[in-house]
Enzyme design. Structure first.
Site, PDB file in Angstrom:
ATOM      1  N   ASP A 161      15.413 -10.759  -1.705  1.00  0.00           N
ATOM      2  CA  ASP A 161      16.726 -10.323  -1.211  1.00  0.00           C
ATOM      3  C   ASP A 161      17.710 -11.499  -1.219  1.00  0.00           C
ATOM      4  O   ASP A 161      18.882 -11.340  -1.578  1.00  0.00           O
ATOM      5  CB  ASP A 161      16.587  -9.773   0.213  1.00  0.00           C
ATOM      6  CG  ASP A 161      15.492  -8.732   0.313  1.00  0.00           C
ATOM      7  OD1 ASP A 161      15.678  -7.634  -0.214  1.00  0.00           O
ATOM      8  OD2 ASP A 161      14.432  -9.041   0.889  1.00  0.00           O
ATOM      9  N   HIS A 189      13.067  -6.393   5.500  1.00  0.00           N
ATOM     10  CA  HIS A 189      13.198  -6.187   4.050  1.00  0.00           C
ATOM     11  C   HIS A 189      13.336  -4.670   3.833  1.00  0.00           C
ATOM     12  O   HIS A 189      12.368  -3.971   3.524  1.00  0.00           O
ATOM     13  CB  HIS A 189      11.964  -6.726   3.323  1.00  0.00           C
ATOM     14  CG  HIS A 189      11.939  -6.365   1.858  1.00  0.00           C
ATOM     15  ND1 HIS A 189      12.891  -6.797   0.959  1.00  0.00           N
ATOM     16  CD2 HIS A 189      11.081  -5.599   1.137  1.00  0.00           C
ATOM     17  CE1 HIS A 189      12.611  -6.323  -0.243  1.00  0.00           C
ATOM     18  NE2 HIS A 189      11.531  -5.581  -0.168  1.00  0.00           N
TER      19      HIS A 189
HETATM   20  P1  NAD Z   1       1.349  -1.792  -8.365  1.00  0.00           P
HETATM   21  O1  NAD Z   1       0.983  -0.400  -7.997  1.00  0.00           O
HETATM   22  O2  NAD Z   1       1.724  -2.116  -9.768  1.00  0.00           O
HETATM   23  O3  NAD Z   1       0.181  -2.776  -7.964  1.00  0.00           O
HETATM   24  C1  NAD Z   1      -0.388  -2.743  -6.706  1.00  0.00           C
HETATM   25  C2  NAD Z   1      -1.854  -3.070  -6.883  1.00  0.00           C
HETATM   26  O4  NAD Z   1      -2.429  -3.105  -5.588  1.00  0.00           O
HETATM   27  C3  NAD Z   1      -2.624  -2.025  -7.688  1.00  0.00           C
HETATM   28  O5  NAD Z   1      -3.284  -2.657  -8.778  1.00  0.00           O
HETATM   29  C4  NAD Z   1      -3.628  -1.441  -6.689  1.00  0.00           C
HETATM   30  O6  NAD Z   1      -4.886  -1.141  -7.285  1.00  0.00           O
HETATM   31  C5  NAD Z   1      -3.747  -2.604  -5.688  1.00  0.00           C
HETATM   32  N1  NAD Z   1      -4.183  -2.208  -4.358  1.00  0.00           N
HETATM   33  C6  NAD Z   1      -3.928  -1.075  -3.669  1.00  0.00           C
HETATM   34  N2  NAD Z   1      -4.546  -1.084  -2.493  1.00  0.00           N
HETATM   35  C7  NAD Z   1      -5.198  -2.262  -2.410  1.00  0.00           C
HETATM   36  C8  NAD Z   1      -6.044  -2.857  -1.428  1.00  0.00           C
HETATM   37  N3  NAD Z   1      -6.348  -2.231  -0.294  1.00  0.00           N
HETATM   38  N4  NAD Z   1      -6.552  -4.094  -1.683  1.00  0.00           N
HETATM   39  C9  NAD Z   1      -6.279  -4.713  -2.845  1.00  0.00           C
HETATM   40  N5  NAD Z   1      -5.509  -4.186  -3.811  1.00  0.00           N
HETATM   41  C10 NAD Z   1      -4.967  -2.979  -3.596  1.00  0.00           C
HETATM   42  O7  NAD Z   1       2.503  -2.239  -7.337  1.00  0.00           O
HETATM   43  P2  NAD Z   1       3.461  -3.503  -7.444  1.00  0.00           P
HETATM   44  O8  NAD Z   1       4.675  -3.124  -8.189  1.00  0.00           O
HETATM   45  O9  NAD Z   1       2.683  -4.685  -7.879  1.00  0.00           O
HETATM   46  O10 NAD Z   1       3.924  -3.648  -5.918  1.00  0.00           O
HETATM   47  C11 NAD Z   1       3.010  -4.010  -4.913  1.00  0.00           C
HETATM   48  C12 NAD Z   1       3.691  -3.929  -3.550  1.00  0.00           C
HETATM   49  O11 NAD Z   1       4.729  -4.897  -3.446  1.00  0.00           O
HETATM   50  C13 NAD Z   1       4.343  -2.592  -3.233  1.00  0.00           C
HETATM   51  O12 NAD Z   1       4.074  -2.230  -1.883  1.00  0.00           O
HETATM   52  C14 NAD Z   1       5.819  -2.878  -3.411  1.00  0.00           C
HETATM   53  O13 NAD Z   1       6.632  -1.991  -2.675  1.00  0.00           O
HETATM   54  C15 NAD Z   1       5.881  -4.292  -2.866  1.00  0.00           C
HETATM   55  N6  NAD Z   1       7.060  -5.085  -3.234  1.00  0.00           N
HETATM   56  C16 NAD Z   1       7.607  -5.878  -2.268  1.00  0.00           C
HETATM   57  C17 NAD Z   1       8.704  -6.676  -2.571  1.00  0.00           C
HETATM   58  C18 NAD Z   1       9.349  -7.549  -1.520  1.00  0.00           C
HETATM   59  O14 NAD Z   1      10.405  -8.139  -1.791  1.00  0.00           O
HETATM   60  N7  NAD Z   1       8.790  -7.733  -0.333  1.00  0.00           N
HETATM   61  C19 NAD Z   1       9.235  -6.669  -3.865  1.00  0.00           C
HETATM   62  C20 NAD Z   1       8.648  -5.850  -4.824  1.00  0.00           C
HETATM   63  C21 NAD Z   1       7.552  -5.056  -4.508  1.00  0.00           C
HETATM   64  C1  LMR Z   2      12.184  -4.392  -3.847  1.00  0.00           C
HETATM   65  O1  LMR Z   2      12.965  -4.796  -3.001  1.00  0.00           O
HETATM   66  O2  LMR Z   2      12.462  -4.378  -5.063  1.00  0.00           O
HETATM   67  C2  LMR Z   2      10.799  -3.952  -3.422  1.00  0.00           C
HETATM   68  O3  LMR Z   2      10.674  -4.005  -2.034  1.00  0.00           O
HETATM   69  C3  LMR Z   2      10.430  -2.622  -3.961  1.00  0.00           C
HETATM   70  C4  LMR Z   2      11.171  -1.514  -3.260  1.00  0.00           C
HETATM   71  O4  LMR Z   2      10.530  -0.528  -2.882  1.00  0.00           O
HETATM   72  O5  LMR Z   2      12.385  -1.626  -3.103  1.00  0.00           O
END
Ligand code: NAD
Ligand code: LMR
Length: 329
Positions: A161, A189
């Protein structure tokens, strides 16, 4: 010979994992002289995909990659054993039309066992960054399930962010991103977060002196940053991945190195009550690091507009905390 740092990444076969692991392994985070052992954690059905990721890591022949450990989520303690950093990415991302808080009862339970396993198996100096959404409250759950890990070792990611906000201010002012500093994200967030342009600087001057269109700052700027995650999901059909991985890297570097004089960075940490934010909430603040410990920058002032925004995002964090109270020890 420098002892390796052990870095665990959960959800390592997911899309963020794929953008993240190679950058850590290449030495971009801890430097070219610091060996790293990656601990890759996935759910059992994703272990085959994880084998492929490991093969690709091998095929990069990174001099800084000193080893790979794989573990499935039924054996979390093996995954986190002796780790100095645990990057909690593994969880379900939101889809189109969802808010991040819609994931709270889906992903929240993952973080009880994650906290317990970190508490029993990780290194005594472990630092944990929670990325899986809703990241502030997932971090709160994990922290409350980890009696052996002090509360000041827990972080939830708001660096993405911050970077989004910096980029918007740079584009509006026509200045390079490097000239935008002291850009703090406050609170959650989520779509209530408050990107504090009043205390941000552009070219060393208050951002409001450089961008005089306050209506844009109070309106379009804030809402663009708050809704950027949703805009990316809408456009890409999947949530941000490369920029999220970049935010993780920027966060670990910000935590692990002393902050330059006068600079700050954003992360959500366990509130000590500063700025009236309830003690114990995982809320984003302006921080500095000495390379080991963080401090909340004190003495920033907030006008009525800003205070109302901070109050709203903190109120949302309290609601999220109440929704998961059965998961907090
Ligand atoms: P994705 O679905 O591509 O990958 C997530 C992975 O986590 C998958 O491979 C899945 O098998 C694995 N997984 C699920 N449950 C699990 C567990 N209990 N233990 C271990 N692994 C597990 O998703 P992504 O795009 O990589 O996003 C992951 C997370 O990050 C999401 O919750 C997304 O919303 C979050 N995210 C946060 C931010 C932020 O700024 N804070 C930014 C982007 C994404
Ligand atoms: C983001 O900010 O891109 C991640 O937290 C994914 C989402 O759900 O917005």
């Amino acid at each position: 010979m420098t002892a390796p740092i052990r870095v665990a990444v959960t959800g390592a076969a997911g899309q963020i994992g794929y953008s993240l692991l190679f950058r850590i392994a290449s030495g971009q985070v801890f430097g070219p002289d610091q060996p790293v052992i990656l601990h890759l954690v996935e759910i059992p059905p994703a272990m085959s995909a994880l084998d492929g990721v490991e093969m690709e890591l091998d095929d990069c022949a990174f001099p800084t990659l000193a080893g790979v450990v794989k573990a499935d989520s039924d054996h979390l303690e093996d995954g986190f054993a002796d780790c100095n950093y645990v990057l909690c990415v593994g969880s379900v991302p939101r889809g189109k039309g969802m808010e991040r808080s819609d994931l709270i009862r889906i992903n929240g339970p993952i973080f009880t066992s994650t906290g317990q396993a970190i508490s029993s198996a990780a290194a005594s100096d472990v630092r944990v960054l929670v990325v899986g959404n809703p990241c502030n409250t997932n971090c709160l759950i994990a922290m409350n399930n980890a009696p052996n890990v002090p509360n000041d070792r827990w972080y939830a990611m708001t660096m993405l962010d911050q970077n989004r906000a910096i980029s918007q201010l740079a584009q509006k002012s026509g200045q390079p991103v490097s000239e935008v500093t002291n850009m703090t994200i406050w609170g959650n967030h989520s779509a209530t977060q408050y990107p504090d342009f009043y205390n941000a600087k552009i070219d060393g001057k208050p951002a409001t002196e450089v961008i005089t269109d306050e209506a844009w700052l109070q309106g379009e700027f804030i809402s663009t940053v708050q809704k950027r995650g949703a805009a990316i999901i809408q456009a890409r059909g999947a949530s941000s991945a490369a920029s999220a991985a970049n935010g993780i890297i920027d966060t670990v570097k910000a935590i692990a190195n002393p902050t330059a004089a006068g600079a700050t960075f954003s992360a959500a940490v366990c509130s000590d009550g500063s700025y009236g934010v309830d003690e114990g909430l995982i809320s984003s603040f302006p921080l500095t690091s000495d390379g080991k410990n963080w401090s909340i920058v004190q003495g920033q002032s907030h006008n009525e507009f800003a205070q109302a925004k901070i109050d709203a995002t903190v109120a949302e964090l309290k609601e999220e905390r109440d929704t998961v109270k059965d998961l907090l020890k």
